[in-house]
Design a protein around this motif. Structure first.
Motif: not given
Length: 144
Positions: A80-84, A41-43, A68-70, A98-101
């Motif tokens: 610390v990195h925050l990312s999807t 979730s980006d939010e 996400a495409n960094h 995240a909801e999934q592994v």
């Protein structure tokens, strides 16, 4: 083999969950670990970005919110990195929101799963727990 730690909060407050993530990230930084906080979730990551700024009145957790495409470079050296998306190759600790592994979790020395009593969070956490358990990963529990 990646060690998996489940941190289980006895409440359903989403902010308390993010504050625990901040504490865990701060502790890891103190141990010279490089952290990826992963979410789908980006939010949620935007809220966490602000929470990391406000977490402690007299300190700051150096972090970077990444798309996400960094494409990683040598300038991406915040602890610390925050990312999807996928992690930088130098990360040692994954905090999964995240909801999934995440498919890349096994690249890390440790993966932390932060669960609270929100029904959706609990349900997804149980599925991830079974996933790790069925594959023989060492599991550890911490009730908060």
């Amino acid at each position: 083999m990646t060690r998996i730690d489940f941190y289980v909060l006895a409440n359903n407050d989403p902010l308390a969950r993010l504050q625990l993530v901040c504490k865990l990230a701060e502790k890891a930084i103190g141990q010279n670990q490089k952290v990826l906080i992963h979410s789908d979730s980006d939010e949620q990551l935007i809220t966490l970005d602000q929470t990391l700024w406000d977490f402690r009145a007299l300190s700051f957790i150096a972090h970077q919110l990444l798309p996400a495409n960094h494409v990683f470079s040598t300038s991406d050296n915040d602890p610390v990195h925050l990312s999807t998306g996928a992690p930088a190759p130098d990360r040692t600790l994954l905090i999964n929101l995240a909801e999934q592994v995440p498919p890349f979790f096994s690249r890390f020395e440790r993966t932390l799963e932060v669960i609270n009593e929100e029904p959706d969070v609990q349900s997804a956490g149980r599925l991830r727990y079974r996933f790790y358990q069925q594959r023989g990963y060492p599991l550890h529990h911490h009730k908060i």
